[in-house]
Structures are given as structure tokens and as C-alpha cells.
Scaffold this active site. Structure first.
Site, PDB file in Angstrom:
ATOM      1  N   THR A  20       0.758  -1.533   0.272  1.00 23.57           N
ATOM      2  CA  THR A  20      -0.040   0.154  -0.126  1.00 23.57           C
ATOM      3  C   THR A  20       0.770   0.975   0.116  1.00 23.57           C
ATOM      4  OG1 THR A  20      -1.508   0.716   0.831  1.00 23.57           O
ATOM      5  CG2 THR A  20      -0.122  -0.406   2.510  1.00 23.57           C
ATOM      6  N   LYS A  80      -2.680   4.141   6.352  1.00 24.15           N
ATOM      7  CA  LYS A  80      -2.581   2.452   6.437  1.00 24.15           C
ATOM      8  C   LYS A  80      -1.216   0.911   6.669  1.00 24.15           C
ATOM      9  CE  LYS A  80      -5.398   0.513   3.456  1.00 24.15           C
ATOM     10  NZ  LYS A  80      -6.636  -0.114   2.387  1.00 24.15           N
ATOM     11  N   ASP A 101      -6.863  -5.338   0.496  1.00 24.62           N
ATOM     12  CA  ASP A 101      -8.339  -4.403   0.040  1.00 24.62           C
ATOM     13  C   ASP A 101      -9.422  -3.578   1.501  1.00 24.62           C
ATOM     14  OD1 ASP A 101      -9.236  -1.999  -0.771  1.00 24.62           O
ATOM     15  OD2 ASP A 101     -10.136  -3.246  -2.173  1.00 24.62           O
ATOM     16  N   PHE A 103      -7.463   7.445  11.003  1.00 25.57           N
ATOM     17  CA  PHE A 103      -8.427   8.130  10.167  1.00 25.57           C
ATOM     18  C   PHE A 103      -9.604   7.348   9.017  1.00 25.57           C
ATOM     19  CE2 PHE A 103      -5.508   3.963   9.315  1.00 25.57           C
ATOM     20  CZ  PHE A 103      -5.890   3.609   8.249  1.00 25.57           C
ATOM     21  N   TYR A 153     -13.274   6.230   7.247  1.00 27.41           N
ATOM     22  CA  TYR A 153     -14.223   6.546   8.264  1.00 27.41           C
ATOM     23  C   TYR A 153     -14.273   6.345   9.971  1.00 27.41           C
ATOM     24  CZ  TYR A 153     -15.594   6.887   3.162  1.00 27.41           C
ATOM     25  OH  TYR A 153     -15.906   6.907   2.402  1.00 27.41           O
ATOM     26  N   LYS A 181      -8.117  -0.141  18.553  1.00 27.13           N
ATOM     27  CA  LYS A 181      -8.054  -0.667  17.017  1.00 27.13           C
ATOM     28  C   LYS A 181      -7.411  -1.584  16.862  1.00 27.13           C
ATOM     29  CE  LYS A 181      -8.408   2.201  12.360  1.00 27.13           C
ATOM     30  NZ  LYS A 181      -8.038   3.015  11.990  1.00 27.13           N
ATOM     31  N   HIS A 214     -11.149  -4.144  11.956  1.00 25.91           N
ATOM     32  CA  HIS A 214     -11.143  -5.180  10.791  1.00 25.91           C
ATOM     33  C   HIS A 214      -9.934  -5.505   9.729  1.00 25.91           C
ATOM     34  CE1 HIS A 214     -11.257  -1.828   8.864  1.00 25.91           C
ATOM     35  NE2 HIS A 214     -10.973  -2.085   8.308  1.00 25.91           N
ATOM     36  N   ARG A 215      -9.097  -4.862   9.892  1.00 30.19           N
ATOM     37  CA  ARG A 215      -7.886  -5.188   9.756  1.00 30.19           C
ATOM     38  C   ARG A 215      -6.607  -5.909  10.421  1.00 30.19           C
ATOM     39  NH1 ARG A 215      -6.886   0.324   8.507  1.00 30.19           N
ATOM     40  NH2 ARG A 215      -8.251   0.056   6.205  1.00 30.19           N
TER      41      ARG A 215
END
Length: 206
Positions: A11, A16, A73, A157, A159, A180, A185-186
Site C-alpha cells: 500500500t 494504512k 483492500d 483515519f 471513516y 483499534k 477489521h484489519r
């Protein structure tokens, strides 16, 4: 060990990339990003799913760089918007739009919709390709919540300021990086992928 002693995070998004580097630090091998390779190509994310985009990033970059690459992604799916913004999460408000423009448009589109109908989920698809561009492992992670009525918090960062975790009654931007790193999700995709990737690297080094 040859090329398998290095894993490239596929990326160019600096925030990210920083998150991915931290999540995969337990792997115990050097980690880097395409920014360290002047000849690394720009990969056009034109897939219709997160899986397609992640696979394309992993395979193309691996073939070009000759290293193991993790393609990722991710994005936001809002149930009241039939899954939008989905794969267009990064450019929801138009090409080149910043995070604030994207989440402000989202809040605008959800105006008048009550909290109980603002359910949403973050989705993250991760794919690992070997130096020949062959996909060797993949995982998907989800983080469920809802879209807040207004932006809150200063961390994270994308949303994060408008994505509320129901159990905490706080947005990801309010909860901060430590929480977090467990709930996102990551983080969930990375935790599922780490043992597979570790086994691959060890096996390939013999």
C-alpha cells in the site's frame, strides 16, 4: 532464506502502511512498503470486490519486486446504502477526496435515518503472494458497528470518526489506536493471517 526474509506491505497509504507494519511486527521478519522501491508500479484498483483488488496488488507487486507481498483492500459497507461505499470507500466523495469529505458525504446521505437503521461493517481482505506472484494465503476480517450521527474523536483515519462500536458507545476515532488494534477489521484479518504466513515463510526457508 532468500527473498522470504522480507515482506512488502502493498500500500502507498502512509497511515494504512503504519497500521499494517505494526500488525505484522510479530512475524519477526523485516517489513517494508513500496515506498522503498523506486521502480514499484502503481496498481490500479479497478476490481469489483475487495478480494479482487487485494489479489491484484499482491500478485502484480510480487512479480515486479521479486519479494513476498501482502496485498490488502478494505472499506466500509453501510446497510442502509445497499453496501455503499464499498470498494469506492477511499474516493466516495470523488477522486482525490480526503477523509473528511468522504465521511461528511456519508453523513449527508444518511441524514434522517435513525441510529437503529445505521448498521455498517468495515471489511478487510488480505492476500499474500510469493515472489513469483502466486497467491499463497488469504483472509478476511470484519468489524461491525453503526454510523454515528456526527463525527467524534481525533484518532485513526478514514471513516473512524463516524464508525461507532456499539459495545463501547464510542467511535473508533474516540477509542484510539490500542483498542483499534484489537477490534478493527484489519486487526482481525491480520490475526487470522499471521499463523498461515509464519508457516509459509518457515517452510519456504528450508
Amino acid at each position: 532464506m532468500g527473498n522470504v526474509d522480507l515482506l512488502v506491505m502493498g500500500t502507498r497509504n502512509r497511515k494504512k502502511a503504519a497500521e499494517l507494519l505494526e500488525l505484522f511486527r510479530p512475524l519477526g521478519v523485516p517489513l517494508t512498503t513500496p515506498a522503498d522501491f523506486p521502480h514499484a508500479p502503481e496498481v490500479v484498483e479497478d476490481g469489483s470486490t475487495f478480494a479482487e483488488n487485494a489479489s491484484k496488488k499482491a500478485t502484480l507487486l510480487a512479480q515486479k519486486l521479486g519479494h513476498w507481498v501482502l496485498g490488502e483492500d478494505s472499506g466500509l459497507e453501510v446497510d442502509a446504502l445497499a453496501g455503499a461505499p464499498g470498494v469506492r470507500s477511499a474516493c466516495f466523495a470523488g477522486e482525490g477526496a480526503d477523509d473528511q469529505a468522504n465521511y461528511k458525504l456519508l453523513l449527508q446521505k444518511l441524514e434522517g435515518i435513525p441510529p437503529e437503521k445505521r448498521s455498517a461493517q468495515f471489511v478487510c481482505y488480505m492476500v499474500v503472494a510469493d515472489p513469483q506472484g502466486t497467491i499463497r494465503a488469504e483472509e478476511v476480517g470484519y468489524c461491525y458497528g453503526r454510523i454515528a450521527l456526527e463525527a467524534r474523536g481525533v484518532h485513526g483515519f478514514g471513516y473512524d470518526p463516524v464508525f461507532e462500536i456499539l459495545e463501547y458507545h464510542r467511535t473508533l476515532a474516540e477509542l484510539g489506536p490500542v483498542v483499534k488494534s484489537c477490534l478493527s477489521h484489519r486487526a482481525r484479518a491480520a490475526r487470522a493471517l499471521l499463523p498461515k504466513l509464519a508457516a509459509l515463510l518457515v517452510h519456504s526457508s528450508r
